[in-house]
Design a protein around this motif. Structure first.
Motif, short mmCIF file in Angstrom:
data_model
loop_
_atom_site.label_atom_id
_atom_site.label_comp_id
_atom_site.label_asym_id
_atom_site.label_seq_id
_atom_site.Cartn_x
_atom_site.Cartn_y
_atom_site.Cartn_z
N PHE A 181 -5.13 5.91 -0.26
CA PHE A 181 -4.20 6.72 0.54
C PHE A 181 -4.77 8.13 0.66
O PHE A 181 -5.22 8.71 -0.34
CB PHE A 181 -2.82 6.80 -0.12
CG PHE A 181 -2.14 5.48 -0.29
CD1 PHE A 181 -1.21 5.04 0.63
CD2 PHE A 181 -2.43 4.67 -1.39
CE1 PHE A 181 -0.57 3.81 0.46
CE2 PHE A 181 -1.79 3.45 -1.56
CZ PHE A 181 -0.86 3.02 -0.63
N ASP B 78 -3.46 4.26 4.44
CA ASP B 78 -2.35 5.06 4.98
C ASP B 78 -2.67 6.54 4.76
O ASP B 78 -3.44 6.89 3.87
CB ASP B 78 -1.05 4.69 4.27
CG ASP B 78 0.18 5.07 5.08
OD1 ASP B 78 0.02 5.70 6.15
OD2 ASP B 78 1.30 4.74 4.65
N ILE C 156 -0.65 10.13 4.10
CA ILE C 156 0.62 10.74 3.73
C ILE C 156 0.45 12.26 3.79
O ILE C 156 -0.44 12.82 3.15
CB ILE C 156 1.07 10.30 2.33
CG1 ILE C 156 1.21 8.78 2.29
CG2 ILE C 156 2.38 10.99 1.94
CD1 ILE C 156 1.54 8.23 0.91
N VAL D 64 9.06 8.74 0.45
CA VAL D 64 7.99 8.24 1.31
C VAL D 64 6.80 7.76 0.48
O VAL D 64 6.23 6.69 0.73
CB VAL D 64 7.55 9.32 2.31
CG1 VAL D 64 6.27 8.90 3.04
CG2 VAL D 64 8.65 9.62 3.31
N ARG E 221 7.73 4.42 -1.39
CA ARG E 221 7.83 3.27 -0.51
C ARG E 221 6.48 2.84 0.04
O ARG E 221 6.14 1.65 0.04
CB ARG E 221 8.79 3.57 0.66
CG ARG E 221 10.26 3.57 0.29
CD ARG E 221 10.68 2.20 -0.24
NE ARG E 221 10.52 1.15 0.76
CZ ARG E 221 11.51 0.72 1.54
NH1 ARG E 221 12.71 1.22 1.43
NH2 ARG E 221 11.29 -0.24 2.43
N ARG E 222 5.71 3.80 0.52
CA ARG E 222 4.42 3.45 1.11
C ARG E 222 3.45 2.91 0.07
O ARG E 222 2.78 1.89 0.29
CB ARG E 222 3.82 4.67 1.82
CG ARG E 222 4.56 5.09 3.08
CD ARG E 222 3.79 6.15 3.82
NE ARG E 222 4.48 6.58 5.02
CZ ARG E 222 4.00 7.48 5.87
NH1 ARG E 222 2.83 8.06 5.64
NH2 ARG E 222 4.69 7.83 6.93
N SER F 138 4.62 -0.57 -1.27
CA SER F 138 4.48 -1.63 -0.28
C SER F 138 3.03 -2.08 -0.14
O SER F 138 2.73 -3.28 -0.09
CB SER F 138 5.00 -1.15 1.08
OG SER F 138 6.39 -0.90 1.02
N VAL F 139 2.11 -1.12 -0.09
CA VAL F 139 0.70 -1.46 0.09
C VAL F 139 0.14 -2.13 -1.17
O VAL F 139 -0.62 -3.11 -1.08
CB VAL F 139 -0.12 -0.21 0.46
CG1 VAL F 139 -1.62 -0.54 0.43
CG2 VAL F 139 0.27 0.29 1.84
#
Length: 362
Positions: A86, A107, A109, A117, A120-121, A124-125
């Motif tokens: 990330f 992702d 951020i 945020v 969750r991100r 999830s990944v």
């Protein structure tokens, strides 16, 4: 099923201690946290505990080595395929963001970060990567199981083929050792002469296995002819010659055989191992390179073993005598190139027989 050890460490890479602490506090409840102050420390941490790392949170602007340089290294080494990365950045430069995605970032951020945020991100990944790894492991295990089953089936098929070939040799009052010798001579020939160049190890194994079926057509020959100790009459010899075509037809009538990798070699060898370089062989009178190479090799292997092994109608010839008879043309006309290679490797062929003699004496 093999248990997968799930990595549970997040590596936070940022030169700002406050940023590291903020991100660490957000994720510490669910993960172990490792930190690095720059890109070089990041690479060192990955080297040290890469198996435990489940995600990397990477800043862009850092001393020593920046985030993009780290990504370039991770992308080159394939790390981004197994560990999600990330980008945590305040940068708004579209080209930097685009480059990061091209290098494999999962992702981006933006700073200042939102606790919700980030959680969750990241969660999830990581869940996605973990599921993918588990699925990959399951597929890999299933592939291994299928491969092992295929090997067992092939081994069983080979055993049946060898047993059938051996039974046929016993019908003709020859030792079952004959087919093993043909296999070994063919393999040694291909592995130790220029004739084997261009064949893979697997192809050589297939040709060598196919060689054991060279006389499978003898199953159709009457015992009175097959086991006759004296010279065959012209009529009997014509019947004996049909074992070549009968062998090819027999193999083609076995549905399971057609899917095996050595099927084509086996058919050629069964049909054409009595053809001669000068076109005076049988069944089709093929001449020169019309005869498949593997059939030519099995032909000379068959003659050599027949000469140096005892039979019900003769004693074994010495290696020297057998070599002289083959080279002198007393046993048919062979491809000059094959004959030259045969002369060079013939001393190695003798070791096959000496090895068996030593084993019998032990």
């Amino acid at each position: 099923m093999q248990k997968i050890d799930t990595p549970n460490t997040i590596l936070i890479v940022d030169d700002d201690e406050i940023n590291r602490d903020v991100l660490g506090n957000i994720l510490a409840a669910d993960y172990s946290i490792e930190v690095a102050e720059n890109g070089k420390e990041c690479l060192d941490k990955i080297q040290e505990c890469g198996q435990q790392i489940c995600a990397i949170l990477l800043d862009v602007m850092m001393p020593v080595m920046d985030g993009i340089e780290v990504l370039q290294k991770l992308s080159k080494d394939g790390v981004v395929n197994s560990i999600p990365v990330f980008l945590i950045t305040g940068e708004t430069d579209v080209q930097i963001i685009k480059q990061a995605y091209e290098l494999g970032v999962m992702d981006v951020i933006s700073k200042p970060v939102s606790s919700y945020v980030v959680q969750r991100r990241v969660n999830s990944v990581i869940e996605l990567f973990t599921s993918r790894k588990r699925l990959s492991n399951v597929v890999s295990q299933q592939q291994d199981q299928l491969l092992q089953q295929a090997k067992k089936i092939l081994s069983l098929t080979m055993g049946i083929i060898e047993s059938l070939s051996t039974a046929i040799e016993f019908r003709s009052s020859e030792s079952g050792e004959h087919i093993r010798k043909i296999h070994d001579i063919t393999k040694l020939f291909l592995e130790n002469s220029p004739l084997g160049e261009g064949f893979s190890t697997e192809e050589i194994d297939h040709i060598s296995l196919a060689a054991v079926m060279h006389d499978v057509g003898k199953i159709s020959i009457p015992d009175a002819i097959l086991s006759k100790k004296g010279r065959l009459t012209p009529e009997e010899f014509e019947i004996m010659k049909t074992h070549t075509t009968q062998g090819g037809q027999l193999l083609e009538k076995i549905p399971q055989m057609k899917g095996l990798p050595f099927f084509a070699y086996a058919c050629d060898i069964a049909k054409y191992h009595h053809e001669r370089w000068d076109g005076r062989g049988y069944p089709d009178g093929l001449k020169g390179d019309e005869i498949p190479l593997w059939a030519q090799i099995v032909s000379i292997a068959d003659v050599y073993d027949a000469l140096v092994s005892p039979r019900c109608y003769k004693k074994a010839f010495s290696f020297e005598t057998a070599l002289g008879m083959i080279v002198g043309g007393e046993c048919g006309v062979f491809n000059p190139n094959i004959l030259a290679c045969f002369q060079k490797i013939e001393p190695k062929l003798r070791t096959l027989y000496n090895r068996d003699l030593e084993q019998m004496q032990e």
